[in-house]
Design an enzyme around this catalytic site. Structure first.
Site, PDB file in Angstrom:
ATOM      1  N   THR A   1     -14.947  -5.585   2.324  1.00  0.00           N
ATOM      2  CA  THR A   1     -14.135  -4.376   2.446  1.00  0.00           C
ATOM      3  C   THR A   1     -15.033  -3.151   2.473  1.00  0.00           C
ATOM      4  OG1 THR A   1     -13.894  -3.933   0.078  1.00  0.00           O
ATOM      5  CG2 THR A   1     -12.357  -5.526   1.057  1.00  0.00           C
TER       6      THR A   1
ATOM      7  N   PHE B   1     -14.855  -0.692   0.523  1.00  0.00           N
ATOM      8  CA  PHE B   1     -15.203  -0.355  -0.853  1.00  0.00           C
ATOM      9  C   PHE B   1     -16.404  -1.171  -1.312  1.00  0.00           C
ATOM     10  CE2 PHE B   1     -10.770   1.014  -0.681  1.00  0.00           C
ATOM     11  CZ  PHE B   1     -10.877   2.264  -1.255  1.00  0.00           C
ATOM     12  N   GLU B   2     -16.451  -2.422  -0.876  1.00  0.00           N
ATOM     13  CA  GLU B   2     -17.588  -3.254  -1.237  1.00  0.00           C
ATOM     14  C   GLU B   2     -18.855  -2.780  -0.534  1.00  0.00           C
ATOM     15  OE1 GLU B   2     -18.570  -7.980  -1.908  1.00  0.00           O
ATOM     16  OE2 GLU B   2     -16.814  -7.381  -0.756  1.00  0.00           O
TER      17      GLU B   2
ATOM     18  N   GLU C   1       0.858  -1.181   0.000  1.00  0.00           N
ATOM     19  CA  GLU C   1       0.000   0.000   0.000  1.00  0.00           C
ATOM     20  C   GLU C   1       0.894   1.230   0.000  1.00  0.00           C
ATOM     21  OE1 GLU C   1      -2.553   2.491  -0.493  1.00  0.00           O
ATOM     22  OE2 GLU C   1      -3.524   0.543  -0.140  1.00  0.00           O
TER      23      GLU C   1
ATOM     24  N   ASP D   1     -15.873  -3.134  -8.274  1.00  0.00           N
ATOM     25  CA  ASP D   1     -17.287  -2.758  -8.297  1.00  0.00           C
ATOM     26  C   ASP D   1     -17.608  -1.891  -9.519  1.00  0.00           C
ATOM     27  OD1 ASP D   1     -15.763  -0.660  -7.271  1.00  0.00           O
ATOM     28  OD2 ASP D   1     -17.440   0.183  -6.146  1.00  0.00           O
TER      29      ASP D   1
ATOM     30  N   LYS E   1     -12.325   7.437 -16.622  1.00  0.00           N
ATOM     31  CA  LYS E   1     -12.276   8.117 -17.913  1.00  0.00           C
ATOM     32  C   LYS E   1     -11.443   7.313 -18.913  1.00  0.00           C
ATOM     33  CE  LYS E   1     -12.783  12.755 -15.958  1.00  0.00           C
ATOM     34  NZ  LYS E   1     -12.167  14.105 -15.834  1.00  0.00           N
TER      35      LYS E   1
ATOM     36  N   ASP F   1      -8.125   1.228  -8.158  1.00  0.00           N
ATOM     37  CA  ASP F   1      -8.641   2.451  -8.778  1.00  0.00           C
ATOM     38  C   ASP F   1      -9.102   2.124 -10.195  1.00  0.00           C
ATOM     39  OD1 ASP F   1      -9.003   4.992  -9.975  1.00  0.00           O
ATOM     40  OD2 ASP F   1      -7.516   5.880  -8.622  1.00  0.00           O
TER      41      ASP F   1
END
Length: 250
Positions: free
Chosen positions: A228, A230-231, A104, A190, A158, A154
């Protein structure tokens, strides 16, 4: 805190090696990450400063000796981009017969992960604060990994930024050299467009990798992958979540 910079403060500035062209010009790289300016709390800073010797690994340009690091020959699983590290620590806790290395670049997440690992008494985990592509290239021996995990990277939404996505053919080529026989690649995202991109890239390696999906695309959400943040956010926003699980063929 005094103005004197500690180990943890300096770590953020050394997440990648400076590289130069033959005529001495700085070589700009396409990075899959952006260094956010999130504040490193005093607690997170202390966790890094006081526990790095036991739970941290520094970048090196020669391969790590995993047996020496962990004191055993258990399979090593590498996770790239562990965020705040809770799911990684939980997975390490649930699988004491595996060793885990988490990468990380954001120091608040690194400090938080170390703190949670200490809280849970996890011994089979080490963390690295450095660019994952350089770690894979320089510090991981060929054939030494039992698996690679990449959860919610990430998506670079775009189209003009798609080149920044970490999952590219050259990345998979590198990962394949580092995986041992029957080593796995597990991705989760996701963003449907990124999931399709991941699948398209992985399918280019159908001779080296076997898709474990019964439908030859995505697998149902596995119970062994901890939830997580994010999930959780994806569920709140009504997004789907896609898991891909491929195995290197012997």
């Amino acid at each position: 805190m005094s103005e004197k910079q500690t180990f943890a403060d300096k770590k953020r500035k050394t997440v990648e090696q400076a590289e130069f062209t033959e005529d001495g010009r700085y070589l700009r790289k396409v990075r899959s990450f952006v260094l956010r300016t999130g504040r490193l709390s005093d607690y997170q800073r202390d966790m890094m400063n006081n526990n790095w010797a036991n739970l941290g690994l520094d970048y090196q340009n020669t391969p790590f000796n995993f047996e020496q690091i962990f004191g055993n020959n258990n399979p090593v699983v590498l996770e790239i981009g562990f965020g705040m590290g809770r799911s990684l620590v939980e997975m390490a806790k649930q699988n004491p017969d595996r060793n885990y290395i988490g990468i990380e670049v954001h120091t608040p997440g690194v400090g938080a992960c170390i703190a949670y690992a200490l809280e849970k008494g996890v011994k089979n985990l080490r963390v690295i604060c450095h660019d994952a592509t350089e770690i894979l290239r320089d510090a991981i021996a060929d054939g030494s990994l039992g698996g690679l995990q990449l959860y919610f990277p990430d998506p670079w939404q775009k189209a003009k930024h798609h080149k920044r996505r970490i999952v590219q053919p050259e990345f998979i080529t590198r990962v394949l050299t580092k995986l041992g026989d029957n080593g796995f690649i597990h991705f989760a995202t996701d963003w449907e467009n990124y999931a399709e991109h991941m699948l398209e890239v992985l399918r280019q390696f159908d001779k080296e990798l076997r898709n474990t999906s019964a439908t030859n695309d995505f697998i149902p959400r596995p119970d062994f992958r901890p939830l997580t943040k994010f999930e959780e956010r994806a569920h709140r926003l009504g997004h789907g979540v896609w898991d891909l699980y491929f195995v290197k063929q012997a």
